[in-house]
Design an enzyme around this catalytic site. Structure first.
Site, PDB file in Angstrom:
ATOM      1  N   SER A 187       0.839  -1.206   0.000  1.00 52.03           N
ATOM      2  CA  SER A 187       0.000   0.000   0.000  1.00 52.03           C
ATOM      3  C   SER A 187       0.865   1.243   0.000  1.00 52.03           C
ATOM      4  O   SER A 187       1.956   1.255   0.586  1.00 52.03           O
ATOM      5  CB  SER A 187      -0.913   0.012   1.227  1.00 52.03           C
ATOM      6  OG  SER A 187      -1.572   1.262   1.350  1.00 52.03           O
ATOM      7  N   TYR A 200      -2.108  -1.138  10.070  1.00 51.05           N
ATOM      8  CA  TYR A 200      -2.272  -1.499   8.662  1.00 51.05           C
ATOM      9  C   TYR A 200      -1.020  -1.123   7.861  1.00 51.05           C
ATOM     10  O   TYR A 200      -0.501  -1.934   7.088  1.00 51.05           O
ATOM     11  CB  TYR A 200      -3.493  -0.786   8.081  1.00 51.05           C
ATOM     12  CG  TYR A 200      -3.691  -1.017   6.597  1.00 51.05           C
ATOM     13  CD1 TYR A 200      -4.222  -2.224   6.134  1.00 51.05           C
ATOM     14  CD2 TYR A 200      -3.347  -0.034   5.669  1.00 51.05           C
ATOM     15  CE1 TYR A 200      -4.398  -2.446   4.789  1.00 51.05           C
ATOM     16  CE2 TYR A 200      -3.524  -0.258   4.314  1.00 51.05           C
ATOM     17  CZ  TYR A 200      -4.054  -1.459   3.878  1.00 51.05           C
ATOM     18  OH  TYR A 200      -4.217  -1.673   2.527  1.00 51.05           O
TER      19      TYR A 200
END
Length: 323
Positions: A187, A200
């Site tokens: 990401s 995350y």
């Protein structure tokens, strides 16, 4: 000529060469088909089958469709059988390729032995580790996360453990055949220490570093391993944000990212995301991590989520009336 003057001349030349090289590398990213061409037989030459985790929707589904369109049979994996069966039927009708469904809830401590057994006799040329979980779309501090212990387990199982286990299952076959492609989805927020999405972001840093290290280990075996590091893609994970020049649809992003498979062990998958990554990394961390900035981010996401939820409710009402 004085030593000081010579020093600054050499320093200027070094800076020019450094940034000139960066500019040249960037220019290559603008023309991927020219600089990183893939023969039409590229994917099929890797093996007969492609395996995609988290393939019931979003980026995973788009990868499964794209690989089937390029002549590969696909194994799609997710936790909802009904959705997987529907996707399998759509891919089969659209491409004529075989589709195998494996139901697995990666957020739990699944028995990967059963998955390995189902993949045992397949010639797997491509693995896409896409499955992932975002603890909450609304940004919050680590200790403020709901059901924190359970959240930690889910994130580690989905975002880290599954990638490791799938690589462990598939990589030996690729090593024996001396060819294969592994794409691991990281990401863009892993580009910097990212408060409010700390767990995350950290899990996605692991994905990126593991992928690049693994590529160094197995590159001489003819295996291509790449970390794909996207920013905005309109999926359920991102709250189905409106698509624009920066936020791409799943299909647009996958189509773009497949053009950069030979661009290195890490890619943002698109030019706009690469520019966004460079911009983000240039911002001083003290500014990004300031309490004022964190509050602004929280308020913006909360306001945007509220607006989109209201819009979604209105759309649902209209759909019900139409039915």
């Amino acid at each position: 000529m004085e030593i000081t003057e010579l020093f600054f001349i050499f320093l200027g030349a070094a800076v020019f060469v450094f940034y000139g090289g960066k500019l040249l590398l960037f220019s290559r990213m603008l023309f991927p088909k020219r600089w990183f061409p893939l023969p039409k037989s590229f994917f099929r030459s890797m093996g007969e089958w492609a395996v995609v985790t988290g393939a019931s929707e979003g980026i995973g589904r788009a990868y499964a469709v794209a690989l089937a369109e390029r002549g590969m049979n696909v194994v799609i994996m997710s936790r909802t059988k009904a959705t997987l069966d529907q996707v399998a039927e759509e891919i089969g009708e659209k491409t004529g390729q075989r589709v195998k469904v494996i139901v697995a809830d990666f957020s739990k401590d699944d028995d990967f032995g059963e998955i390995e057994l189902q993949l045992k006799d397949l010639s797997i040329g491509v693995l896409v580790n896409n499955v992932g979980v975002l603890p909450t779309f609304i940004p919050c501090k680590f200790l403020d996360s709901e059901e924190l212990d359970m959240t930690i387990t889910r994130v580690i199982n989905c975002n880290v453990k599954t990638m490791l286990k799938m690589c462990r299952i598939v990589l030996p076959g690729m090593e024996n055949r001396r060819k294969g492609l592994i794409v691991n989805l990281s990401s863009g927020i892993a580009s910097i220490p990212f408060p409010l999405y700390t767990l995350y972001a950290a899990s996605k840093v692991f994905v990126e570093r593991f992928s690049r290290g693994l590529q160094a280990e197995y590159e001489d075996k003819g295996i291509l391993i790449q970390a794909v590091v996207p920013f905005g893609v309109s999926t359920r994970l991102s709250g189905y944000q409106q698509t624009n020049i920066v936020t791409l649809s799943s299909e647009e992003f996958v189509r773009s990212s497949l053009q950069y498979l030979r661009a290195g062990d890490k890619t943002h998958g698109s030019v706009c995301h690469m520019i966004l990554g460079c911009f983000l990394e240039s911002i001083p961390l003290k500014l990004l991590h300031s309490e004022c900035m964190l509050e602004r981010i929280q308020n913006y996401v909360k306001r945007k989520t509220t607006q989109e939820s209201a819009s979604s409710e209105n759309d649902d009402q209209l759909c019900c009336e139409a039915v």
